[in-house]
Scaffold this motif. Structure first.
Motif, mmCIF file in Angstrom:
data_model
loop_
_atom_site.group_PDB
_atom_site.id
_atom_site.type_symbol
_atom_site.label_atom_id
_atom_site.label_comp_id
_atom_site.label_asym_id
_atom_site.label_seq_id
_atom_site.Cartn_x
_atom_site.Cartn_y
_atom_site.Cartn_z
ATOM 1 N N PRO A 162 0.827 -1.205 0.000
ATOM 2 C CA PRO A 162 0.000 0.000 0.000
ATOM 3 C C PRO A 162 0.863 1.257 0.000
ATOM 4 O O PRO A 162 1.973 1.271 0.531
ATOM 5 C CB PRO A 162 -0.801 -0.126 1.304
ATOM 6 C CG PRO A 162 -0.800 -1.585 1.616
ATOM 7 C CD PRO A 162 0.530 -2.085 1.150
ATOM 8 N N SER A 163 0.336 2.308 -0.603
ATOM 9 C CA SER A 163 1.053 3.574 -0.641
ATOM 10 C C SER A 163 1.358 4.053 0.773
ATOM 11 O O SER A 163 0.531 3.953 1.676
ATOM 12 C CB SER A 163 0.215 4.627 -1.371
ATOM 13 O OG SER A 163 0.884 5.869 -1.415
ATOM 14 N N GLY A 164 2.566 4.551 0.964
ATOM 15 C CA GLY A 164 2.980 5.035 2.270
ATOM 16 C C GLY A 164 3.851 4.059 3.034
ATOM 17 O O GLY A 164 4.483 4.433 4.024
ATOM 18 N N TYR A 165 3.901 2.805 2.580
ATOM 19 C CA TYR A 165 4.705 1.791 3.260
ATOM 20 C C TYR A 165 6.057 1.569 2.590
ATOM 21 O O TYR A 165 6.897 0.847 3.123
ATOM 22 C CB TYR A 165 3.955 0.459 3.305
ATOM 23 C CG TYR A 165 2.867 0.381 4.347
ATOM 24 C CD1 TYR A 165 3.142 -0.062 5.636
ATOM 25 C CD2 TYR A 165 1.566 0.745 4.047
ATOM 26 C CE1 TYR A 165 2.145 -0.134 6.593
ATOM 27 C CE2 TYR A 165 0.562 0.679 4.995
ATOM 28 C CZ TYR A 165 0.858 0.232 6.264
ATOM 29 O OH TYR A 165 -0.131 0.165 7.210
ATOM 30 N N GLY A 166 6.254 2.155 1.419
ATOM 31 C CA GLY A 166 7.450 1.852 0.643
ATOM 32 C C GLY A 166 8.756 2.084 1.376
ATOM 33 O O GLY A 166 9.647 1.227 1.379
ATOM 34 N N TRP A 167 8.883 3.240 2.027
ATOM 35 C CA TRP A 167 10.138 3.538 2.716
ATOM 36 C C TRP A 167 10.320 2.646 3.940
ATOM 37 O O TRP A 167 11.448 2.284 4.288
ATOM 38 C CB TRP A 167 10.189 5.015 3.105
ATOM 39 C CG TRP A 167 10.371 5.901 1.910
ATOM 40 C CD1 TRP A 167 9.423 6.674 1.300
ATOM 41 C CD2 TRP A 167 11.565 6.073 1.151
ATOM 42 N NE1 TRP A 167 9.954 7.317 0.213
ATOM 43 C CE2 TRP A 167 11.262 6.979 0.100
ATOM 44 C CE3 TRP A 167 12.860 5.557 1.257
ATOM 45 C CZ2 TRP A 167 12.214 7.367 -0.841
ATOM 46 C CZ3 TRP A 167 13.810 5.952 0.320
ATOM 47 C CH2 TRP A 167 13.486 6.846 -0.709
ATOM 48 N N ASP A 168 9.219 2.269 4.606
ATOM 49 C CA ASP A 168 9.323 1.331 5.729
ATOM 50 C C ASP A 168 9.808 -0.031 5.245
ATOM 51 O O ASP A 168 10.636 -0.679 5.892
ATOM 52 C CB ASP A 168 7.968 1.182 6.425
ATOM 53 C CG ASP A 168 7.539 2.446 7.153
ATOM 54 O OD1 ASP A 168 8.419 3.232 7.544
ATOM 55 O OD2 ASP A 168 6.320 2.645 7.325
ATOM 56 N N VAL A 169 9.270 -0.471 4.105
ATOM 57 C CA VAL A 169 9.687 -1.750 3.531
ATOM 58 C C VAL A 169 11.164 -1.700 3.158
ATOM 59 O O VAL A 169 11.934 -2.624 3.443
ATOM 60 C CB VAL A 169 8.826 -2.091 2.301
ATOM 61 C CG1 VAL A 169 9.396 -3.294 1.556
ATOM 62 C CG2 VAL A 169 7.384 -2.370 2.718
ATOM 63 N N LEU A 170 11.574 -0.613 2.531
ATOM 64 C CA LEU A 170 12.967 -0.474 2.119
ATOM 65 C C LEU A 170 13.896 -0.450 3.328
ATOM 66 O O LEU A 170 14.967 -1.080 3.327
ATOM 67 C CB LEU A 170 13.131 0.798 1.290
ATOM 68 C CG LEU A 170 14.500 1.045 0.658
ATOM 69 C CD1 LEU A 170 14.921 -0.131 -0.203
ATOM 70 C CD2 LEU A 170 14.466 2.321 -0.168
ATOM 71 N N HIS A 171 13.485 0.255 4.382
ATOM 72 C CA HIS A 171 14.302 0.310 5.593
ATOM 73 C C HIS A 171 14.443 -1.076 6.221
ATOM 74 O O HIS A 171 15.533 -1.464 6.663
ATOM 75 C CB HIS A 171 13.670 1.278 6.596
ATOM 76 C CG HIS A 171 14.420 1.395 7.888
ATOM 77 N ND1 HIS A 171 15.688 1.932 7.977
ATOM 78 C CD2 HIS A 171 14.080 1.016 9.153
ATOM 79 C CE1 HIS A 171 16.104 1.889 9.234
ATOM 80 N NE2 HIS A 171 15.150 1.336 9.961
ATOM 81 N N ALA A 172 13.345 -1.836 6.250
ATOM 82 C CA ALA A 172 13.393 -3.184 6.819
ATOM 83 C C ALA A 172 14.318 -4.085 6.013
ATOM 84 O O ALA A 172 15.081 -4.884 6.575
ATOM 85 C CB ALA A 172 11.984 -3.778 6.871
#
Length: 206
Positions: A109-119
């Motif tokens: 979902p939009s808005g999670y991309g940077w969290d996913v990348l950080h993980a």
């Protein structure tokens, strides 16, 4: 058989690279826009942290893939990430690929991309590119492994050594909000070829 050539370049450079590929025999391709985040390490692109990027996808016959690859590799573009992925048909079985690298693709979902990348980076992935996308979620639409592409999605492309892929997937799966069914898709593709090009003066690589 055919090969998918996948390139990531700075914003405004994809059209030029596409012209080079077409001159070498490519029938054409698709250009996407996105953002990238790199980190120091084996699989990151130096100097590409938080920059807008363009993603070029072109599918070519295996008979000309080497010519197209070489033309794109030597294109006078200062910063370029280039990969090639075989597209195998089911006819006659599949052929295994010996590769030490994989492309991790995530739809979330939009808005999670940077969290996913950080993980993923915490698990050893060097960096990645985020592309904004839109899709549909009508009941009659075709689902991809039980999850629909709905409006306001983000698509991530990351390249990692195979030994960290499983850890990266486990790390991404722990993100709150992505554990529910249908909220995220992740799949990996073995890379047949991989090339990082970072030129300081714009000259052809050796």
């Amino acid at each position: 058989m055919k090969t998918l050539i996948f390139a990531i370049v700075d914003e405004g450079k994809a059209e030029r690279l596409m012209d080079v590929a077409k001159a070498a025999g490519s029938p054409g391709g698709t250009i996407l826009t996105g953002q990238g985040s790199g980190a120091s390490g084996l699989l990151s692109l130096l100097g590409l942290t938080n920059f807008h990027r363009e993603i070029l996808l072109t599918i070519v016959d295996d008979s000309i893939k080497d010519r197209v690859w070489e033309a794109m590799r030597t294109c006078r573009i200062r910063k370029l990430l280039l990969t090639a992925m075989p597209l195998r048909s089911n006819e006659g079985g599949t052929k295994s690929i010996e590769s030490t690298l994989s492309m991790i693709c995530v739809i979330c979902p939009s808005g999670y991309g940077w969290d996913v990348l950080h993980a993923a980076r915490k698990a050893g992935v060097g960096g990645g590119t985020i592309v904004e996308g839109r899709g549909t979620a009508n009941p009659d639409d075709i689902a991809f492994h039980g999850s629909y592409l709905v409006p306001e999605k983000e698509v991530l492309f990351m390249i990692a050594e195979n030994e960290v892929v499983d850890a990266a997937i486990r790390s991404m799966a722990k993100i709150p909000g992505l554990a529910s069914p249908g909220n995220g898709i992740v799949f990996t593709i073995p890379l047949e070829r991989f090339k990082r090009v970072v030129r300081k003066d714009g000259r052809h690589p050796e």
